[in-house]
Design an enzyme around this catalytic site. Structure first.
Site, PDB file in Angstrom:
ATOM      1  N   MET A  22       9.510 -30.028 -12.345  1.00  0.00           N
ATOM      2  CA  MET A  22       9.502 -29.376 -11.042  1.00  0.00           C
ATOM      3  C   MET A  22      10.655 -28.383 -10.908  1.00  0.00           C
ATOM      4  O   MET A  22      10.461 -27.230 -10.512  1.00  0.00           O
ATOM      5  CB  MET A  22       9.572 -30.425  -9.934  1.00  0.00           C
ATOM      6  CG  MET A  22       9.533 -29.853  -8.531  1.00  0.00           C
ATOM      7  SD  MET A  22       9.459 -31.135  -7.249  1.00  0.00           S
ATOM      8  CE  MET A  22      11.085 -31.909  -7.429  1.00  0.00           C
ATOM      9  N   LEU A  23      11.862 -28.816 -11.241  1.00  0.00           N
ATOM     10  CA  LEU A  23      13.010 -27.926 -11.175  1.00  0.00           C
ATOM     11  C   LEU A  23      13.026 -26.961 -12.344  1.00  0.00           C
ATOM     12  O   LEU A  23      13.318 -25.767 -12.177  1.00  0.00           O
ATOM     13  CB  LEU A  23      14.305 -28.737 -11.156  1.00  0.00           C
ATOM     14  CG  LEU A  23      15.605 -27.938 -11.172  1.00  0.00           C
ATOM     15  CD1 LEU A  23      15.682 -26.990  -9.983  1.00  0.00           C
ATOM     16  CD2 LEU A  23      16.808 -28.879 -11.192  1.00  0.00           C
ATOM     17  N   ILE A  48      15.555 -34.108 -26.793  1.00  0.00           N
ATOM     18  CA  ILE A  48      16.999 -34.140 -26.593  1.00  0.00           C
ATOM     19  C   ILE A  48      17.615 -35.472 -26.994  1.00  0.00           C
ATOM     20  O   ILE A  48      18.842 -35.561 -27.142  1.00  0.00           O
ATOM     21  CB  ILE A  48      17.383 -33.801 -25.140  1.00  0.00           C
ATOM     22  CG1 ILE A  48      16.856 -34.839 -24.151  1.00  0.00           C
ATOM     23  CG2 ILE A  48      16.914 -32.405 -24.773  1.00  0.00           C
ATOM     24  CD1 ILE A  48      17.397 -34.655 -22.738  1.00  0.00           C
ATOM     25  N   THR A 112      23.127 -35.807 -10.196  1.00  0.00           N
ATOM     26  CA  THR A 112      22.500 -36.450  -9.050  1.00  0.00           C
ATOM     27  C   THR A 112      23.502 -37.148  -8.142  1.00  0.00           C
ATOM     28  O   THR A 112      24.574 -37.583  -8.590  1.00  0.00           O
ATOM     29  CB  THR A 112      21.470 -37.485  -9.544  1.00  0.00           C
ATOM     30  OG1 THR A 112      20.944 -38.240  -8.453  1.00  0.00           O
ATOM     31  CG2 THR A 112      22.101 -38.461 -10.523  1.00  0.00           C
ATOM     32  N   TYR A 136      19.634 -45.779 -13.382  1.00  0.00           N
ATOM     33  CA  TYR A 136      19.480 -44.321 -13.334  1.00  0.00           C
ATOM     34  C   TYR A 136      20.827 -43.657 -13.080  1.00  0.00           C
ATOM     35  O   TYR A 136      21.235 -42.749 -13.815  1.00  0.00           O
ATOM     36  CB  TYR A 136      18.481 -43.929 -12.249  1.00  0.00           C
ATOM     37  CG  TYR A 136      18.414 -42.440 -11.998  1.00  0.00           C
ATOM     38  CD1 TYR A 136      17.952 -41.564 -12.982  1.00  0.00           C
ATOM     39  CD2 TYR A 136      18.822 -41.890 -10.772  1.00  0.00           C
ATOM     40  CE1 TYR A 136      17.906 -40.197 -12.756  1.00  0.00           C
ATOM     41  CE2 TYR A 136      18.770 -40.528 -10.541  1.00  0.00           C
ATOM     42  CZ  TYR A 136      18.310 -39.689 -11.535  1.00  0.00           C
ATOM     43  OH  TYR A 136      18.262 -38.333 -11.313  1.00  0.00           O
TER      44      TYR A 136
END
Length: 305
Positions: A22-23, A48, A112, A136
């Site tokens: 999305m980003l 990655i 974040t 997370y």
């Protein structure tokens, strides 16, 4: 006042990793529209979590700037898949950082608010010590820490939150989907944050990069609300203010991962360096909903529930 440092020109191409998200899609599009040569890669084109895959790509394209928009963002899923979360969110940035260090590139890491526990009682600055509540947040905080150690003078760590954009699943779409399927709306009203448009964030990142001042930044749209407040605005702006939505506490929705209750991010450093804040999130939401209608009309889909 805007920082008077000379604007920085990174050599081209610029590499966007996670360009299918999305980003990532908005970032890749905006870099391209700015006239920069951009290489946009997604899953299947670079892994990655593997240092050899990252090094091969970075050596092939020799970017002056790498923007890492790739992440394992399933907050609840991270709790049961911790190894995968750390592989993507910590080892991935580490691999990108080492490849950038070997080739002289700068690295932009999208981070974040979940690196904080939400217990401060006020907005978090970049200098506040991370204290994540779940896997997370811990994995993202570890990725940030590794990048600072590998590229002390050539990194941008840019924290944001509550993203919504045209190219992926987000809270706005979830609310409208529930209305379309006539499901009762119950939304938590005791978690505070800043809804942020991916389009606005991408434009802000371009401003930040041109300012020539690497480091850690918080970048969000202006204004603070709760998920309930966000939901009410979505319904109002979408012409659905007649739909009832019930405000509830977080305890009404037991989830595997804990959420920070007040993870508002202080944008003062970004404003000081770039000269201006992002616009209010309500204005960004209106534009998002208008763009959503145009996109769905173009694609032949109904534009509202």
């Amino acid at each position: 006042m805007k920082d008077k440092r000379a604007e920085r020109n990174f050599r081209e191409p610029w590499l966007v990793v996670g360009a299918g998200g999305m980003l990532g899609q908005d970032l890749g599009d905006l870099v391209r529209e700015s006239g920069k040569v951009v290489v946009a890669l997604d899953l299947g084109e670079v892994d990655i979590t593997r240092s050899d895959s990252v090094m091969e790509v970075v050596e092939r394209y020799r970017p002056g700037l790498v923007i890492n928009a790739a992440a394992f963002t399933d907050v609840d899923g991270c709790e049961s898949r911790a190894e995968e979360a750390f592989a993507v969110n910590a080892r991935g940035p580490e691999n990108l950082g080492r490849a950038c260090g070997a080739t002289g590139a700068f690295l932009v890491q999208i981070s974040t608010d979940y690196v904080f526990d939400g217990r401060k009682g006020g907005p978090y600055t970049e200098d506040d010590e991370p204290n994540p509540l779940g896997v997370y947040g811990r994995s993202k905080a570890e990725g940030d820490r590794l990048i600072r150690g590998i590229l002390p003078d050539k990194h941008y760590i840019v924290r944001t939150q509550w993203l919504f954009g045209l190219h992926g699943r987000n809270f706005v779409e979830a609310i409208l989907h529930q209305v379309q399927n006539k499901r009762p709306l119950k939304v938590v009203n005791d978690q505070f944050g800043q809804p942020t448009s991916t389009a606005d964030f991408s434009a802000a990142l371009m401003r930040l990069l041109s300012a020539g001042s690497p480091g850690t930044y918080h970048v969000t749209n202006s204004g603070i609300t709760t998920w309930y407040g966000f939901a009410c605005r979505i319904l109002d702006y979408a012409g659905l203010s007649h739909v009832e939505v019930e405000a509830v506490e977080t305890t009404a929705f037991p989830r595997p991962a804990p959420r920070p209750a007040y993870s508002v991010l202080d944008n003062s450093r970004f404003i000081r360096v770039t000269g201006a804040p992002l616009r209010p999130w309500e204005s960004a939401l209106r534009d998002y909903l208008d763009a959503r209608v145009r996109m769905q009309s173009r694609d032949g889909h109904p534009s509202c529930p």
